[in-house]
Scaffold this motif. Structure first.
Motif, mmCIF file in Angstrom:
data_model
loop_
_atom_site.group_PDB
_atom_site.id
_atom_site.type_symbol
_atom_site.label_atom_id
_atom_site.label_comp_id
_atom_site.label_asym_id
_atom_site.label_seq_id
_atom_site.Cartn_x
_atom_site.Cartn_y
_atom_site.Cartn_z
ATOM 1 N N TYR A 1 0.839 -1.201 0.000
ATOM 2 C CA TYR A 1 0.000 0.000 0.000
ATOM 3 C C TYR A 1 0.873 1.249 0.000
ATOM 4 C CZ TYR A 1 -3.150 3.720 1.543
ATOM 5 O OH TYR A 1 -3.845 4.894 1.637
ATOM 6 N N THR B 1 -8.311 13.646 -5.167
ATOM 7 C CA THR B 1 -7.838 12.372 -4.619
ATOM 8 C C THR B 1 -7.782 11.355 -5.746
ATOM 9 O OG1 THR B 1 -10.065 11.614 -4.025
ATOM 10 C CG2 THR B 1 -8.809 12.798 -2.337
ATOM 11 N N THR C 1 4.753 10.826 2.752
ATOM 12 C CA THR C 1 4.594 9.587 1.992
ATOM 13 C C THR C 1 4.659 8.402 2.942
ATOM 14 O OG1 THR C 1 5.680 10.572 0.056
ATOM 15 C CG2 THR C 1 5.537 8.175 0.118
ATOM 16 N N GLU C 2 3.875 7.375 2.644
ATOM 17 C CA GLU C 2 3.883 6.148 3.451
ATOM 18 C C GLU C 2 3.886 4.938 2.525
ATOM 19 O OE1 GLU C 2 1.293 4.316 7.185
ATOM 20 O OE2 GLU C 2 0.311 5.590 5.699
ATOM 21 N N ASN D 1 0.666 5.550 0.239
ATOM 22 C CA ASN D 1 -0.145 6.726 0.569
ATOM 23 C C ASN D 1 0.729 7.962 0.410
ATOM 24 O OD1 ASN D 1 -2.244 8.361 1.506
ATOM 25 N ND2 ASN D 1 -1.517 8.238 3.611
ATOM 26 N N GLY E 1 -3.137 2.001 -3.504
ATOM 27 C CA GLY E 1 -2.577 3.279 -3.087
ATOM 28 C C GLY E 1 -3.599 4.388 -3.132
ATOM 29 N N ASN E 2 -3.224 5.519 -2.558
ATOM 30 C CA ASN E 2 -4.075 6.693 -2.570
ATOM 31 C C ASN E 2 -3.212 7.940 -2.537
ATOM 32 O OD1 ASN E 2 -5.629 8.901 -0.718
ATOM 33 N ND2 ASN E 2 -7.028 7.822 -2.091
ATOM 34 N N CYS E 3 -3.606 8.977 -3.276
ATOM 35 C CA CYS E 3 -2.892 10.253 -3.281
ATOM 36 C C CYS E 3 -3.899 11.392 -3.086
ATOM 37 C CB CYS E 3 -2.155 10.475 -4.602
ATOM 38 S SG CYS E 3 -0.874 9.253 -4.960
ATOM 39 N N HIS E 4 -3.460 12.430 -2.381
ATOM 40 C CA HIS E 4 -4.286 13.617 -2.203
ATOM 41 C C HIS E 4 -3.463 14.844 -2.558
ATOM 42 C CE1 HIS E 4 -5.848 16.959 0.561
ATOM 43 N NE2 HIS E 4 -6.755 16.818 -0.368
ATOM 44 N N PHE F 1 0.608 12.400 -0.099
ATOM 45 C CA PHE F 1 -0.146 13.630 -0.291
ATOM 46 C C PHE F 1 0.774 14.818 -0.397
ATOM 47 C CE2 PHE F 1 -0.649 12.392 4.204
ATOM 48 C CZ PHE F 1 -0.067 13.446 4.873
ATOM 49 N N ASP G 1 3.960 12.478 -6.894
ATOM 50 C CA ASP G 1 3.518 11.338 -6.089
ATOM 51 C C ASP G 1 3.387 10.082 -6.940
ATOM 52 O OD1 ASP G 1 2.588 12.514 -3.236
ATOM 53 O OD2 ASP G 1 2.181 13.971 -4.814
ATOM 54 N N ASN H 1 -7.282 7.066 -6.200
ATOM 55 C CA ASN H 1 -7.013 5.698 -5.765
ATOM 56 C C ASN H 1 -6.212 4.990 -6.843
ATOM 57 O OD1 ASN H 1 -8.379 5.761 -3.277
ATOM 58 N ND2 ASN H 1 -10.348 5.444 -4.304
#
Length: 341
Positions: free
Chosen positions: A148, A217, A244-245, A150, A228-231, A152, A180, A219
């Motif tokens: 995963y 956002t 970042t994670e 993440n 994953g997800n970005c904002h 932003f 990202d 996905n």
């Protein structure tokens, strides 16, 4: 060749940073010339940094002291300088994105390949110390298989008006989150195959700008099953907030934090570990300060690649791959449904 003579074209905020770093902070490099269509700006920058100035890129490319070129013009104006530098058979550093349309990205990537020149793209996070350390830990298997991502990126204020316009700068999906998307690719060690994006405008004045979004956002679905997800946002008035994670089967890596630029490891064997690399208290620094070391290191890496004839860490192929994700996000948000990359 003992050192590399560099010309910088485009003297906006990042163009000046790269010119300054070449002139003052890059071993084995020397700033030969700067170029900008605004003569007063070119002249003043040259006087400050001790180099020649031009207002015509083609004239600068005729300068026999120019061995390589940094292209830092606005994204929509990349086609002409990238093509000219490639035709002159000179290595180039190009700020991201490579171009402002998918067609031009693919075209310029082929122009660069046909010319056989070294090209490094300005995805600066790949050279930021915490990201470099995180990448190596992932390669070494410290957190197991990444599953995963993440990320932003939140700016404290909107970028210049042209960058807010999707027709010119690309908007948040392209101008900001493309960083990202590139980060997701190199930390997850995988390719994004599907996205589902949402966009909204809730705060920033969008008068006169078509399809403007101040928050988005995205996905992400990766080829090998990861998610994953970005904002992205342009009104984080508390400061520039970029973190970042990467979560894996055996642990978690967290890059960045409020008022710090650290790397945190969470694992069964080591618990929670992190270095004491705190920023001063107060408002979080804007990207020019947050990534100042990364900007130095990416230019230094480019110089090393040219002098030693090595393939750069991030190339025109990576630029195209990240842009494809951005464009899929643009399509997805417009359609309101998941979209293949």
């Amino acid at each position: 060749m003992n050192d590399l003579g560099i010309g910088v074209v485009g003297l906006g905020r990042l163009g000046y940073v790269h010119a300054y770093n070449v002139a003052r902070r890059t071993p084995r490099a020397r700033l030969v010339a700067v170029c900008d269509v605004m003569e007063d700006l070119a002249r003043a920058t040259a006087a400050e940094l001790g180099c020649k100035f031009y207002t015509d890129l083609h004239k600068m490319l005729e300068d026999k002291d120019i061995d390589a070129v940094c292209v830092v013009t606005p994204t929509a104006l990349h086609v002409e300088p990238v093509t000219a530098v490639a035709e002159a058979r000179k290595p180039m550093f190009v700020e991201k994105p490579l171009a402002s349309t998918m067609e031009d990205n693919i075209h310029l990537a082929q122009v660069i390949k046909d010319a056989g020149v070294i090209c490094q793209i300005g995805f600066n996070r790949r050279f930021d110390p915490p990201y470099v350390e995180a990448e190596q830990m992932i390669i070494d298997g410290v957190i197991g298989k990444p599953v995963y991502f993440n990320g932003f990126s939140r700016d404290p204020f909107p970028p210049p008006p042209w960058a807010c316009d999707p027709e010119k700068g690309g908007g948040l999906f392209i101008d900001m989150l493309i960083h990202d998307f590139d980060t997701a690719r190199f930390l997850m060690r995988d390719e994004v195959v599907r996205v589902y994006a949402e966009e909204t405008n809730v705060f920033v004045d969008s008068k006169g700008i078509n399809r403007f979004a101040d928050n988005v956002t995205v996905n992400l679905r990766f080829q090998n099953g990861g998610l994953g997800n970005c904002h992205g946002s342009m009104h984080a008035n508390y400061g520039y907030d970029m973190r970042t994670e990467v979560y894996g089967t055996n642990g978690n890596l967290i890059i960045g934090g409020l008022n710090r630029t650290e790397l945190t490891l969470c694992s069964l064997e080591k618990g929670i570990t992190k270095p004491a690399t705190f920023q001063p208290e107060g408002k979080m620094p804007h990207f020019m300060i947050r990534f100042q070391e990364a900007y130095v290191r990416e230019i230094s890496a480019f110089v090393d690649c040219v002098l030693e004839n090595k393939r750069p860490k991030v190339t025109e192929d990576d630029a195209v791959a990240a842009y494809k994700i951005s464009m899929a996000a643009v399509r997805s948000a417009g359609l309101g449904q998941p979209t293949a990359v």
